[in-house]
Design a protein around this motif. Structure first.
Motif, PDB file in Angstrom:
ATOM      1  N   GLN A 180       9.574  -5.835   1.521  1.00 35.68           N
ATOM      2  CA  GLN A 180       9.082  -4.464   1.411  1.00 35.68           C
ATOM      3  C   GLN A 180      10.183  -3.506   1.864  1.00 35.68           C
ATOM      4  O   GLN A 180      10.703  -3.643   2.988  1.00 35.68           O
ATOM      5  CB  GLN A 180       7.811  -4.210   2.217  1.00 35.68           C
ATOM      6  CG  GLN A 180       7.305  -2.777   1.957  1.00 35.68           C
ATOM      7  CD  GLN A 180       5.897  -2.516   2.407  1.00 35.68           C
ATOM      8  OE1 GLN A 180       5.680  -2.009   3.509  1.00 35.68           O
ATOM      9  NE2 GLN A 180       4.923  -2.847   1.571  1.00 35.68           N
ATOM     10  N   HIS A 198       0.137   6.018   5.509  1.00 34.09           N
ATOM     11  CA  HIS A 198       1.552   6.323   5.271  1.00 34.09           C
ATOM     12  C   HIS A 198       1.639   7.797   4.923  1.00 34.09           C
ATOM     13  O   HIS A 198       0.723   8.334   4.286  1.00 34.09           O
ATOM     14  CB  HIS A 198       2.096   5.553   4.054  1.00 34.09           C
ATOM     15  CG  HIS A 198       2.299   4.082   4.252  1.00 34.09           C
ATOM     16  ND1 HIS A 198       3.233   3.570   5.101  1.00 34.09           N
ATOM     17  CD2 HIS A 198       1.675   3.003   3.713  1.00 34.09           C
ATOM     18  CE1 HIS A 198       3.196   2.239   5.066  1.00 34.09           C
ATOM     19  NE2 HIS A 198       2.264   1.876   4.227  1.00 34.09           N
ATOM     20  N   HIS A 212      -3.992   2.436   3.222  1.00 29.55           N
ATOM     21  CA  HIS A 212      -4.193   1.238   2.402  1.00 29.55           C
ATOM     22  C   HIS A 212      -4.136  -0.005   3.266  1.00 29.55           C
ATOM     23  O   HIS A 212      -3.715   0.025   4.412  1.00 29.55           O
ATOM     24  CB  HIS A 212      -3.178   1.183   1.276  1.00 29.55           C
ATOM     25  CG  HIS A 212      -1.775   0.909   1.722  1.00 29.55           C
ATOM     26  ND1 HIS A 212      -0.756   0.649   0.843  1.00 29.55           N
ATOM     27  CD2 HIS A 212      -1.206   0.842   2.931  1.00 29.55           C
ATOM     28  CE1 HIS A 212       0.357   0.435   1.503  1.00 29.55           C
ATOM     29  NE2 HIS A 212       0.120   0.548   2.775  1.00 29.55           N
ATOM     30  N   GLU A 263      -2.876  -4.137   2.886  1.00 31.55           N
ATOM     31  CA  GLU A 263      -2.028  -5.037   2.082  1.00 31.55           C
ATOM     32  C   GLU A 263      -2.258  -6.438   2.639  1.00 31.55           C
ATOM     33  O   GLU A 263      -1.812  -6.742   3.751  1.00 31.55           O
ATOM     34  CB  GLU A 263      -0.559  -4.614   2.220  1.00 31.55           C
ATOM     35  CG  GLU A 263      -0.280  -3.201   1.701  1.00 31.55           C
ATOM     36  CD  GLU A 263       0.948  -2.571   2.305  1.00 31.55           C
ATOM     37  OE1 GLU A 263       0.914  -2.186   3.494  1.00 31.55           O
ATOM     38  OE2 GLU A 263       1.964  -2.465   1.594  1.00 31.55           O
ATOM     39  N   HIS A 285      -3.922   0.941   7.085  1.00 21.92           N
ATOM     40  CA  HIS A 285      -2.994   1.762   7.859  1.00 21.92           C
ATOM     41  C   HIS A 285      -2.538   2.913   6.973  1.00 21.92           C
ATOM     42  O   HIS A 285      -2.573   2.822   5.766  1.00 21.92           O
ATOM     43  CB  HIS A 285      -1.794   0.925   8.334  1.00 21.92           C
ATOM     44  CG  HIS A 285      -1.054   0.267   7.218  1.00 21.92           C
ATOM     45  ND1 HIS A 285      -1.473  -0.934   6.636  1.00 21.92           N
ATOM     46  CD2 HIS A 285       0.041   0.635   6.523  1.00 21.92           C
ATOM     47  CE1 HIS A 285      -0.631  -1.258   5.668  1.00 21.92           C
ATOM     48  NE2 HIS A 285       0.276  -0.325   5.573  1.00 21.92           N
TER      49      HIS A 285
HETATM   50 FE   LIG Z   1       1.724  -0.161   3.983  1.00 15.10          FE
END
Ligand SMILES: [Fe+3]
Ligand SMILES: Nc1ccc(F)c(C(=O)c2c[nH]c3ncc(Cl)cc23)c1F
Length: 312
Positions: free
Chosen positions: A118, A62, A104, A106, A60
């Protein structure tokens, strides 16, 4: 010599009820970012995540903010389009400035429970389109300063306080402290006057001292059965937003050890327009971010379109 601090009081108490997030099959206790507590400048989101394989956060994007991921159990593997991959485990922290764009994934790094926090911290306009990667840091647990005083152990995850400094220096300046407090202990933590601040309780029962004399017991996590810090059987996790003042005094008013974080940061004071993983100052910039992502440009060059999907 003891001095009288102008103590910050709790101005808002929000319970982070666990919710399903995205299509990744994971569950989060969402603290900041929920409708009752949409944002707390410069903070955009705080999730206490609990993920088991095969769930996770696949590719996804950012843009325009930074993330601080702090592991509480298990591990998380981070892979991004800047050619960077790393894994963090319990006690480690990972700070990523996405700037103008990062894509990225995760994903859990161990079988069993993978838990962590987070925190999404906004970036000022001047930093939103910086190149990612160069402000990218992991910090192993052994490099996180920790001090124990009067029954309270404090880890300085980000920023500095009590004279201890983390190597993670964010823009805007932020202080992110992890407290483990024995029953009956109390601690007073100075916080710069003009910063916004909140406490997030992971387990145990804490009270924020209104003034030297009284303890306003705010959190009675009576349904928390804490066998050890790992297995909080259940517990409605509380976010305590703090008001004005120059310090906060937190007391463990329960019978068990209390585990909480205290996070504070300098507000940015700019307009915020957020669309999922893009946090900019205007709608036009959000439209541009969407356009750049769809066309794999301006920071999203290596977005593997096929596997990229939004988690709204
Ligand atoms: Fe992320
Ligand atoms: N846009 C959008 C929308 C929804 C999301 F879930 C996410 C996202 O990735 C995360 C939300 N909390 C999280 N906690 C831990 C980790 Cl490792 C990732 C996330 C995201 F980016």
């Amino acid at each position: 010599t003891r001095r009288r601090w102008r103590l910050r009081r709790v101005v808002q108490k929000v319970v982070a009820v666990e919710q399903a997030e995205g299509r990744g099959g994971f569950r989060v206790h969402r603290s900041i970012g929920r409708k009752e507590l949409r944002r707390l400048d410069p903070f955009l989101l705080l999730d206490e995540f609990h993920v088991r394989r095969p769930a996770g956060f696949p590719d996804h994007p950012h843009r325009g903010f930074q993330t601080v991921t702090y592991m509480l159990k298990g591990g998380f593997h981070h892979q991004d389009n800047c050619g960077h991959s790393s894994t963090i485990y319990k006690g480690d922290v990972q700070w990523m400035v996405s700037g103008r764009g990062v894509v990225h994934s995760e994903m859990p790094a161990s079988e069993g429970d993978n838990k962590g926090l987070q925190l999404w911290i906004n970036l000022p306009a001047s930093h939103k389109m910086t190149y990612p990667g160069k402000f990218y840091q992991e910090l192993s647990a052994s490099r996180i300063p920790s001090v124990t005083t009067d029954g309270t152990t404090v880890k300085v995850v980000v920023g500095e306080c009590l004279g201890m400094k983390s190597v993670v220096k964010t823009t805007p300046p932020v202080c992110y402290l992890d407290f483990l407090q024995e029953a009956g202990a109390s601690v007073t933590q100075p916080i710069p006057n003009d910063w916004n601040a909140f406490i997030y309780v992971l387990s145990g029962t804490v009270g924020v001292v209104k003034d030297e004399e009284s303890v306003e017991s705010l959190i009675i996590l009576s349904d928390v059965v804490v066998k050890d810090e790992e297995s909080v059987e259940s517990g409605a996790h509380h976010t305590l937003v703090l008001g004005e003042g120059e310090a906060v005094t937190v007391k463990n008013i329960g019978a068990e050890r209390a585990h909480f974080i205290l996070v504070a940061g300098a507000p940015i004071g700019e307009p915020v327009v957020q669309w999922g993983p893009f946090v900019m100052n205007t709608q036009e910039e959000i439209d541009q971010a969407n356009h750049d992502f769809q066309h794999a440009q301006n920071g999203f060059e290596n977005a593997r379109k096929a596997s990229c999907r939004y988690i709204r």
